[in-house]
Design a protein around this motif. Structure first.
Motif, PDB file in Angstrom:
ATOM      1  N   LYS A 142     156.742  -1.681  -3.952  1.00 13.12           N
ATOM      2  CA  LYS A 142     156.375  -3.014  -3.492  1.00 13.12           C
ATOM      3  C   LYS A 142     156.192  -3.945  -4.684  1.00 13.12           C
ATOM      4  O   LYS A 142     155.996  -3.490  -5.825  1.00 13.12           O
ATOM      5  N   VAL A 143     156.243  -5.233  -4.431  1.00 13.09           N
ATOM      6  CA  VAL A 143     155.987  -6.207  -5.486  1.00 13.09           C
ATOM      7  C   VAL A 143     154.538  -6.091  -5.951  1.00 13.09           C
ATOM      8  O   VAL A 143     153.621  -5.985  -5.131  1.00 13.09           O
ATOM      9  N   VAL A 144     154.344  -6.069  -7.268  1.00 10.08           N
ATOM     10  CA  VAL A 144     152.997  -5.991  -7.838  1.00 10.08           C
ATOM     11  C   VAL A 144     152.802  -7.120  -8.841  1.00 10.08           C
ATOM     12  O   VAL A 144     153.763  -7.672  -9.382  1.00 10.08           O
ATOM     13  N   GLN A 145     151.567  -7.433  -9.071  1.00  6.05           N
ATOM     14  CA  GLN A 145     151.186  -8.447 -10.052  1.00  6.05           C
ATOM     15  C   GLN A 145     150.247  -7.815 -11.068  1.00  6.05           C
ATOM     16  O   GLN A 145     149.498  -6.894 -10.751  1.00  6.05           O
ATOM     17  N   ALA A 146     150.291  -8.313 -12.316  1.00  5.59           N
ATOM     18  CA  ALA A 146     149.394  -7.803 -13.358  1.00  5.59           C
ATOM     19  C   ALA A 146     147.943  -7.932 -12.889  1.00  5.59           C
ATOM     20  O   ALA A 146     147.589  -8.895 -12.206  1.00  5.59           O
ATOM     21  N   PRO A 147     147.119  -6.907 -13.188  1.00  9.09           N
ATOM     22  CA  PRO A 147     147.362  -5.856 -14.175  1.00  9.09           C
ATOM     23  C   PRO A 147     148.205  -4.681 -13.686  1.00  9.09           C
ATOM     24  O   PRO A 147     148.532  -3.804 -14.503  1.00  9.09           O
ATOM     25  N   ASP A 148     148.540  -4.580 -12.383  1.00  6.94           N
ATOM     26  CA  ASP A 148     149.499  -3.554 -11.988  1.00  6.94           C
ATOM     27  C   ASP A 148     150.871  -3.899 -12.559  1.00  6.94           C
ATOM     28  O   ASP A 148     151.169  -5.058 -12.851  1.00  6.94           O
ATOM     29  N   GLY A 149     151.709  -2.884 -12.703  1.00  2.00           N
ATOM     30  CA  GLY A 149     153.057  -3.115 -13.219  1.00  2.00           C
ATOM     31  C   GLY A 149     153.526  -1.983 -14.115  1.00  2.00           C
ATOM     32  O   GLY A 149     153.056  -0.841 -14.020  1.00  2.00           O
ATOM     33  N   PRO A 191     144.735  -0.797 -17.593  1.00  3.53           N
ATOM     34  CA  PRO A 191     145.518  -2.028 -17.565  1.00  3.53           C
ATOM     35  C   PRO A 191     144.703  -3.279 -17.882  1.00  3.53           C
ATOM     36  O   PRO A 191     145.269  -4.287 -18.330  1.00  3.53           O
ATOM     37  N   ALA A 192     143.395  -3.218 -17.665  1.00  2.00           N
ATOM     38  CA  ALA A 192     142.559  -4.370 -17.982  1.00  2.00           C
ATOM     39  C   ALA A 192     142.311  -4.504 -19.477  1.00  2.00           C
ATOM     40  O   ALA A 192     141.890  -5.566 -19.956  1.00  2.00           O
ATOM     41  N   ALA A 193     142.559  -3.427 -20.245  1.00  2.00           N
ATOM     42  CA  ALA A 193     142.337  -3.453 -21.698  1.00  2.00           C
ATOM     43  C   ALA A 193     143.441  -2.655 -22.389  1.00  2.00           C
ATOM     44  O   ALA A 193     143.181  -1.611 -23.007  1.00  2.00           O
ATOM     45  N   PRO A 194     144.700  -3.097 -22.301  1.00  2.12           N
ATOM     46  CA  PRO A 194     145.814  -2.320 -22.862  1.00  2.12           C
ATOM     47  C   PRO A 194     145.769  -2.177 -24.381  1.00  2.12           C
ATOM     48  O   PRO A 194     146.383  -1.257 -24.939  1.00  2.12           O
ATOM     49  N   ASP A 195     145.043  -3.049 -25.047  1.00  2.00           N
ATOM     50  CA  ASP A 195     144.962  -2.945 -26.510  1.00  2.00           C
ATOM     51  C   ASP A 195     144.075  -1.796 -26.972  1.00  2.00           C
ATOM     52  O   ASP A 195     144.012  -1.507 -28.175  1.00  2.00           O
ATOM     53  N   GLY A 196     143.413  -1.121 -26.040  1.00  2.32           N
ATOM     54  CA  GLY A 196     142.505  -0.042 -26.441  1.00  2.32           C
ATOM     55  C   GLY A 196     143.119   1.342 -26.426  1.00  2.32           C
ATOM     56  O   GLY A 196     142.413   2.336 -26.619  1.00  2.32           O
ATOM     57  N   THR A 205     150.723   0.245 -29.701  1.00  2.00           N
ATOM     58  CA  THR A 205     151.125  -1.112 -29.326  1.00  2.00           C
ATOM     59  C   THR A 205     151.654  -1.077 -27.892  1.00  2.00           C
ATOM     60  O   THR A 205     152.643  -0.411 -27.596  1.00  2.00           O
ATOM     61  N   VAL A 206     150.976  -1.794 -27.004  1.00  2.00           N
ATOM     62  CA  VAL A 206     151.295  -1.752 -25.571  1.00  2.00           C
ATOM     63  C   VAL A 206     151.748  -3.129 -25.113  1.00  2.00           C
ATOM     64  O   VAL A 206     151.151  -4.142 -25.482  1.00  2.00           O
ATOM     65  N   SER A 207     152.814  -3.154 -24.298  1.00  3.90           N
ATOM     66  CA  SER A 207     153.290  -4.416 -23.731  1.00  3.90           C
ATOM     67  C   SER A 207     153.588  -4.240 -22.250  1.00  3.90           C
ATOM     68  O   SER A 207     153.985  -3.162 -21.795  1.00  3.90           O
ATOM     69  N   LEU A 208     153.379  -5.320 -21.517  1.00  9.38           N
ATOM     70  CA  LEU A 208     153.721  -5.349 -20.104  1.00  9.38           C
ATOM     71  C   LEU A 208     155.209  -5.685 -20.008  1.00  9.38           C
ATOM     72  O   LEU A 208     155.676  -6.652 -20.611  1.00  9.38           O
ATOM     73  N   VAL A 209     155.969  -4.903 -19.258  1.00  7.25           N
ATOM     74  CA  VAL A 209     157.432  -4.990 -19.270  1.00  7.25           C
ATOM     75  C   VAL A 209     157.931  -5.904 -18.156  1.00  7.25           C
ATOM     76  O   VAL A 209     157.460  -5.825 -17.021  1.00  7.25           O
ATOM     77  N   ASP A 210     158.922  -6.748 -18.509  1.00  4.89           N
ATOM     78  CA  ASP A 210     159.706  -7.439 -17.487  1.00  4.89           C
ATOM     79  C   ASP A 210     161.168  -7.071 -17.694  1.00  4.89           C
ATOM     80  O   ASP A 210     161.509  -6.282 -18.564  1.00  4.89           O
ATOM     81  N   GLY A 211     162.057  -7.625 -16.891  1.00  4.18           N
ATOM     82  CA  GLY A 211     163.456  -7.219 -16.961  1.00  4.18           C
ATOM     83  C   GLY A 211     164.178  -7.614 -18.220  1.00  4.18           C
ATOM     84  O   GLY A 211     165.296  -7.157 -18.455  1.00  4.18           O
ATOM     85  N   ALA A 212     163.566  -8.451 -19.056  1.00  4.35           N
ATOM     86  CA  ALA A 212     164.220  -8.873 -20.292  1.00  4.35           C
ATOM     87  C   ALA A 212     163.839  -7.991 -21.478  1.00  4.35           C
ATOM     88  O   ALA A 212     164.215  -8.272 -22.601  1.00  4.35           O
ATOM     89  N   ALA A 213     163.090  -6.910 -21.240  1.00  3.58           N
ATOM     90  CA  ALA A 213     162.675  -6.035 -22.342  1.00  3.58           C
ATOM     91  C   ALA A 213     163.896  -5.460 -23.042  1.00  3.58           C
ATOM     92  O   ALA A 213     164.911  -5.156 -22.420  1.00  3.58           O
ATOM     93  N   GLU A 214     163.818  -5.305 -24.336  1.00  7.03           N
ATOM     94  CA  GLU A 214     164.949  -4.811 -25.121  1.00  7.03           C
ATOM     95  C   GLU A 214     164.797  -3.327 -25.402  1.00  7.03           C
ATOM     96  O   GLU A 214     163.718  -2.807 -25.644  1.00  7.03           O
TER      97      GLU A 214
END
Length: 218
Positions: A142-149, A191-196, A205-214
């Motif tokens: 299903k479609v999710v919004q941050a912090p889910d993803g 997900p509420a504190a990905p830098d930890g 190093t953590v990043s939230l991914v979208d379809g443009a990720a390389e």
């Protein structure tokens, strides 16, 4: 004889006029009829079919997350402007990144070692099938919004590059990692504190991914 004199005169004039016309035609053929119009130039076929125009993506940007129908694996798919990224894991031995395209409503992604994901999407859901290793599973997301993803982690531990993936859906996080080609346990992610996130004492190093990720596929 006098009665026929005008008729004879008219006949002579007609014969003379016809002779003059014949002489004029033969001496100047261009006056016999207007010149024919030039034929239109028709381009010759090249024999090559016209290039097909790709169907635009049905969804410009979105993230879907869910699980396989038998609850074997967690699946997340992110798309942006026709590019698609996906991650599949079971929190144990199954782990794969995939990348590909969204054409119209159709997903087509591939990853390392023959991983394949196909399916369809709309504004609310993604349905399809994913294969990793020897396993193939139908899934629904299903479609999710941050912090889910979908989250991507990178870290170098003792000279070994480690790639980590997490799928968060409804607050439940499932992760996997790969180091030197081997699937290993992923560190926990909030997900509420990905830098930890830390792996063996090294910050990740953590990043939230979208379809443009390389470079998501290995």
């Amino acid at each position: 004889m006098k009665r026929y004199a005008p008729l004879l005169t008219l006949g002579a004039v007609a014969v003379l006029g016809g002779g003059l016309l014949a002489v004029d035609v033969f001496t100047d053929p261009g006056r016999a009829a207007p010149a024919a119009a030039a034929a239109p130039v028709v381009p010759e076929p090249t024999g090559e079919p016209a290039a097909a125009v790709p169907e635009p993506p049905a969804v410009v940007e979105s993230v879907w997350a869910g699980r396989s129908s038998g609850d074997e694996v967690t699946v997340a798919v992110a798309v942006k402007d026709g590019r698609a990224v996906a991650y599949v894991c079971d929190g144990d031995r199954v782990e794969a990144w995939l990348e590909g395209t969204l054409t119209g409503a159709d997903l087509a992604l591939t990853g390392a070692d023959g991983a394949v994901l196909t399916g369809t999407v709309d504004e609310t859901a993604a349905l399809g099938s994913v294969s990793v290793g020897a396993g193939t599973w139908p899934f629904a997301a299903k479609v999710v919004q941050a912090p889910d993803g979908l989250y991507d982690g990178r870290v170098n531990v003792d000279g070994v590059a480690v790639r980590i993936g997490w799928v968060s859906v409804d607050g439940t996080v499932t992760g996997g990692a790969r180091a030197a080609g081997e699937v290993v346990a992923a560190p926990p992610l909030d997900p509420a504190a990905p830098d930890g996130v830390v792996l063996d004492g090294v910050p990740v190093t953590v990043s939230l991914v979208d379809g443009a990720a390389e470079g998501v596929a290995r």
